[in-house]
Design a protein around this motif. Sequence first.
Motif, PDB file in Angstrom:
ATOM      1  N   SER A  24       0.826  -1.216   0.000  1.00  0.00           N
ATOM      2  CA  SER A  24       0.000   0.000   0.000  1.00  0.00           C
ATOM      3  C   SER A  24       0.853   1.256   0.000  1.00  0.00           C
ATOM      4  CB  SER A  24      -0.929   0.018   1.225  1.00  0.00           C
ATOM      5  OG  SER A  24      -1.845  -1.047   1.157  1.00  0.00           O
ATOM      6  N   LEU A  25       2.125   1.120   0.384  1.00  0.00           N
ATOM      7  CA  LEU A  25       3.048   2.252   0.323  1.00  0.00           C
ATOM      8  C   LEU A  25       3.433   2.574  -1.115  1.00  0.00           C
ATOM      9  CD1 LEU A  25       5.422   1.236   3.276  1.00  0.00           C
ATOM     10  CD2 LEU A  25       3.485   2.845   3.343  1.00  0.00           C
ATOM     11  N   ILE A  26       3.231   1.611  -2.015  1.00  0.00           N
ATOM     12  CA  ILE A  26       3.616   1.791  -3.423  1.00  0.00           C
ATOM     13  C   ILE A  26       2.379   1.967  -4.311  1.00  0.00           C
ATOM     14  CG2 ILE A  26       4.904   0.770  -5.341  1.00  0.00           C
ATOM     15  CD1 ILE A  26       6.408  -0.922  -3.241  1.00  0.00           C
ATOM     16  N   PHE A  27       1.349   1.153  -4.069  1.00  0.00           N
ATOM     17  CA  PHE A  27       0.142   1.190  -4.894  1.00  0.00           C
ATOM     18  C   PHE A  27      -1.042   1.659  -4.043  1.00  0.00           C
ATOM     19  CE2 PHE A  27       2.836  -2.366  -6.290  1.00  0.00           C
ATOM     20  CZ  PHE A  27       3.094  -1.986  -7.603  1.00  0.00           C
ATOM     21  N   ASN A  28      -2.151   1.906  -4.723  1.00  0.00           N
ATOM     22  CA  ASN A  28      -3.383   2.241  -4.026  1.00  0.00           C
ATOM     23  C   ASN A  28      -3.801   1.045  -3.174  1.00  0.00           C
ATOM     24  OD1 ASN A  28      -5.928   2.994  -3.183  1.00  0.00           O
ATOM     25  ND2 ASN A  28      -6.701   3.481  -5.224  1.00  0.00           N
ATOM     26  N   LYS A  29      -4.226   1.321  -1.935  1.00  0.00           N
ATOM     27  CA  LYS A  29      -4.535   0.213  -1.015  1.00  0.00           C
ATOM     28  C   LYS A  29      -5.725  -0.616  -1.470  1.00  0.00           C
ATOM     29  CE  LYS A  29      -7.499   2.926   2.062  1.00  0.00           C
ATOM     30  NZ  LYS A  29      -7.764   3.358   3.473  1.00  0.00           N
ATOM     31  N   ASP A  30      -6.595  -0.038  -2.311  1.00  0.00           N
ATOM     32  CA  ASP A  30      -7.759  -0.767  -2.809  1.00  0.00           C
ATOM     33  C   ASP A  30      -7.520  -1.375  -4.193  1.00  0.00           C
ATOM     34  OD1 ASP A  30      -9.152  -0.008  -0.523  1.00  0.00           O
ATOM     35  OD2 ASP A  30      -9.911   1.837  -1.460  1.00  0.00           O
ATOM     36  N   SER A  31      -6.313  -1.284  -4.696  1.00  0.00           N
ATOM     37  CA  SER A  31      -6.022  -1.748  -6.060  1.00  0.00           C
ATOM     38  C   SER A  31      -5.776  -3.248  -6.086  1.00  0.00           C
ATOM     39  CB  SER A  31      -4.808  -1.013  -6.624  1.00  0.00           C
ATOM     40  OG  SER A  31      -3.648  -1.349  -5.879  1.00  0.00           O
ATOM     41  N   GLY A  32      -5.967  -3.815  -7.287  1.00  0.00           N
ATOM     42  CA  GLY A  32      -5.668  -5.233  -7.476  1.00  0.00           C
ATOM     43  C   GLY A  32      -4.189  -5.526  -7.355  1.00  0.00           C
ATOM     44  N   ALA A  33      -3.333  -4.529  -7.669  1.00  0.00           N
ATOM     45  CA  ALA A  33      -1.890  -4.736  -7.568  1.00  0.00           C
ATOM     46  C   ALA A  33      -1.483  -4.987  -6.121  1.00  0.00           C
ATOM     47  CB  ALA A  33      -1.150  -3.528  -8.137  1.00  0.00           C
ATOM     48  N   ALA A  34      -2.040  -4.199  -5.192  1.00  0.00           N
ATOM     49  CA  ALA A  34      -1.675  -4.345  -3.781  1.00  0.00           C
ATOM     50  C   ALA A  34      -2.136  -5.690  -3.235  1.00  0.00           C
ATOM     51  CB  ALA A  34      -2.259  -3.191  -2.969  1.00  0.00           C
ATOM     52  N   TRP A  35      -3.392  -6.057  -3.522  1.00  0.00           N
ATOM     53  CA  TRP A  35      -3.905  -7.332  -3.007  1.00  0.00           C
ATOM     54  C   TRP A  35      -3.364  -8.528  -3.793  1.00  0.00           C
ATOM     55  CZ3 TRP A  35      -6.059  -7.796   1.567  1.00  0.00           C
ATOM     56  CH2 TRP A  35      -6.671  -6.700   2.153  1.00  0.00           C
ATOM     57  N   GLY A  36      -3.224  -8.385  -5.088  1.00  0.00           N
ATOM     58  CA  GLY A  36      -2.682  -9.483  -5.892  1.00  0.00           C
ATOM     59  C   GLY A  36      -1.247  -9.806  -5.530  1.00  0.00           C
ATOM     60  N   LEU A  37      -0.409  -8.770  -5.366  1.00  0.00           N
ATOM     61  CA  LEU A  37       0.981  -9.002  -4.971  1.00  0.00           C
ATOM     62  C   LEU A  37       1.075  -9.567  -3.557  1.00  0.00           C
ATOM     63  CD1 LEU A  37       2.746  -5.856  -6.469  1.00  0.00           C
ATOM     64  CD2 LEU A  37       2.916  -8.225  -7.244  1.00  0.00           C
ATOM     65  N   SER A  38       0.099  -9.256  -2.718  1.00  0.00           N
ATOM     66  CA  SER A  38       0.082  -9.822  -1.366  1.00  0.00           C
ATOM     67  C   SER A  38      -0.119 -11.333  -1.434  1.00  0.00           C
ATOM     68  CB  SER A  38      -1.038  -9.183  -0.527  1.00  0.00           C
ATOM     69  OG  SER A  38      -0.845  -7.787  -0.402  1.00  0.00           O
ATOM     70  N   ILE A  39      -0.997 -11.783  -2.344  1.00  0.00           N
ATOM     71  CA  ILE A  39      -1.216 -13.223  -2.511  1.00  0.00           C
ATOM     72  C   ILE A  39       0.023 -13.887  -3.095  1.00  0.00           C
ATOM     73  CG2 ILE A  39      -2.607 -14.955  -3.703  1.00  0.00           C
ATOM     74  CD1 ILE A  39      -4.957 -13.005  -3.574  1.00  0.00           C
ATOM     75  N   VAL A  40       0.641 -13.234  -4.088  1.00  0.00           N
ATOM     76  CA  VAL A  40       1.873 -13.783  -4.683  1.00  0.00           C
ATOM     77  C   VAL A  40       2.969 -13.893  -3.630  1.00  0.00           C
ATOM     78  CG1 VAL A  40       3.707 -13.333  -6.357  1.00  0.00           C
ATOM     79  CG2 VAL A  40       1.317 -12.968  -7.007  1.00  0.00           C
ATOM     80  N   SER A  41       3.080 -12.880  -2.787  1.00  0.00           N
ATOM     81  CA  SER A  41       4.102 -12.905  -1.730  1.00  0.00           C
ATOM     82  C   SER A  41       3.818 -14.012  -0.723  1.00  0.00           C
ATOM     83  CB  SER A  41       4.158 -11.556  -1.021  1.00  0.00           C
ATOM     84  OG  SER A  41       4.475 -10.517  -1.936  1.00  0.00           O
ATOM     85  N   LEU A  42       2.538 -14.277  -0.472  1.00  0.00           N
ATOM     86  CA  LEU A  42       2.181 -15.389   0.406  1.00  0.00           C
ATOM     87  C   LEU A  42       2.699 -16.709  -0.167  1.00  0.00           C
ATOM     88  CD1 LEU A  42       0.529 -16.689   2.759  1.00  0.00           C
ATOM     89  CD2 LEU A  42      -1.423 -16.714   1.185  1.00  0.00           C
ATOM     90  N   VAL A  43       2.533 -16.886  -1.468  1.00  0.00           N
ATOM     91  CA  VAL A  43       3.017 -18.109  -2.125  1.00  0.00           C
ATOM     92  C   VAL A  43       4.530 -18.223  -2.001  1.00  0.00           C
ATOM     93  CG1 VAL A  43       3.180 -19.352  -4.312  1.00  0.00           C
ATOM     94  CG2 VAL A  43       1.099 -18.108  -3.748  1.00  0.00           C
ATOM     95  N   VAL A  44       5.227 -17.135  -2.287  1.00  0.00           N
ATOM     96  CA  VAL A  44       6.699 -17.157  -2.235  1.00  0.00           C
ATOM     97  C   VAL A  44       7.179 -17.503  -0.833  1.00  0.00           C
ATOM     98  CG1 VAL A  44       8.773 -15.751  -2.489  1.00  0.00           C
ATOM     99  CG2 VAL A  44       6.919 -15.546  -4.153  1.00  0.00           C
ATOM    100  N   LEU A  45       6.531 -16.917   0.185  1.00  0.00           N
ATOM    101  CA  LEU A  45       6.931 -17.193   1.563  1.00  0.00           C
ATOM    102  C   LEU A  45       6.712 -18.666   1.906  1.00  0.00           C
ATOM    103  CD1 LEU A  45       7.846 -16.181   4.347  1.00  0.00           C
ATOM    104  CD2 LEU A  45       5.436 -15.648   4.845  1.00  0.00           C
ATOM    105  N   ILE A  46       5.571 -19.211   1.515  1.00  0.00           N
ATOM    106  CA  ILE A  46       5.285 -20.617   1.804  1.00  0.00           C
ATOM    107  C   ILE A  46       6.271 -21.530   1.091  1.00  0.00           C
ATOM    108  CG2 ILE A  46       3.597 -22.466   1.485  1.00  0.00           C
ATOM    109  CD1 ILE A  46       1.401 -20.390   1.892  1.00  0.00           C
TER     110      ILE A  46
END
Length: 372
Positions: A24-46
């Motif tokens: 959210s510091l980079i993209f709009n907090k309501d954008s698909g980029a912020a939430w989509g990258l959060s899911i991708v980061s979850l995958v990478v961490l797992i």
Amino acid sequence: MDTILGPLYDAVSWIIVQFHSFYSLIFNKDSGAAWGLSIVSLVVLIRICLIPLFVKQIKATRNMQALQPKMKAIQERYKSDRQRQSEEMMKLYKESGTNPLSSCFPILAQSPFFISLYQVLNHIAGGRTVGVMDQALVDSARKAHIFGAPIASKFMDSASKVESLGATLTDVRVVTVIMIVLMSLSQFYTQRQLMTKNVDLTVKTPFMQQQKMLMYVFPIMFAVFGINFPVGVLVYWLTTNVWTLGQQMFVIRRNPTPGSLAFKQRQERLRAKGKLKEDPAEVEARQAAEAARASRQQPKRQTKSKRQGAGAAGTTGTTGHARATAGNGEQTSLEKPEEPGAGKGKQAGGSARGKSGQRKGGPQRPKHPSKK
């Protein structure tokens, strides 16, 4: 289900919220980029946490490949006794230190997180709080679109439900179909790469047939189940497939299975760079084999007439040689000077020949005049 997996809902939602706060510091907090990258980061961490299990999976897969000939022999030997067959199989696994379920550990370890993410996205689609996500975060996630499709929408959703999420049914179905196709292709290529490059081709085992079957079964499974997955889950699974593909490419290039095509290619690369120290005996044997192969000449095929002519010529030459040898022998015996006392021997020999001639009915040799 919610009671049993409640702690996992909390863990998954907390991880997503933390990554969302960062993006959210980079993209709009309501954008698909912020939430989509959060899911991708979850995958990478797992997947980073599952690397030790992946290493065990590689070792287990190679051990299973090496044991396939012995397993097949046990099946043939005790095909009429299932209990003894199972006992011998377990004994073989114990002696070799192989666990047949080790290759499934990464998938089994991911399953709880996958189910938890699926349930979290379902709660978001229904506008219900879940885990550590309050109503404000749920509403923000519902507004997030990835390429025009809400992350909580599905291919099978009704038009009214999709419209309530601020999108059209066409956009949702186009995005989901593209992602399902990418999921299937990435899984197919991953399995095909394993079959063609990282399998010992010198040993034909049932394991290879199983892997070949999975190469076609998994893409079909993704196509069937993918239409019931929310877009956010498709993002999760597509990221997992891409990670697996890259991870496998790295392993195949750096640590391939001995005897496989990738292993030969790696040996050639190391040899070209001068990093591969070969046994001098092996080098000499290979050079000798190459020299013998280069000097070997295949015999020319002859026609039937040439073969018959060569055979007749050989027979004639052999007969002439025998006749010439016999003629030379007679001439030598006639020209040899007589020794003292040789006349009696000749006379006796002549009498013997005469008697022999009489028995055979041939003409008799006249006696020498001096003997009368």
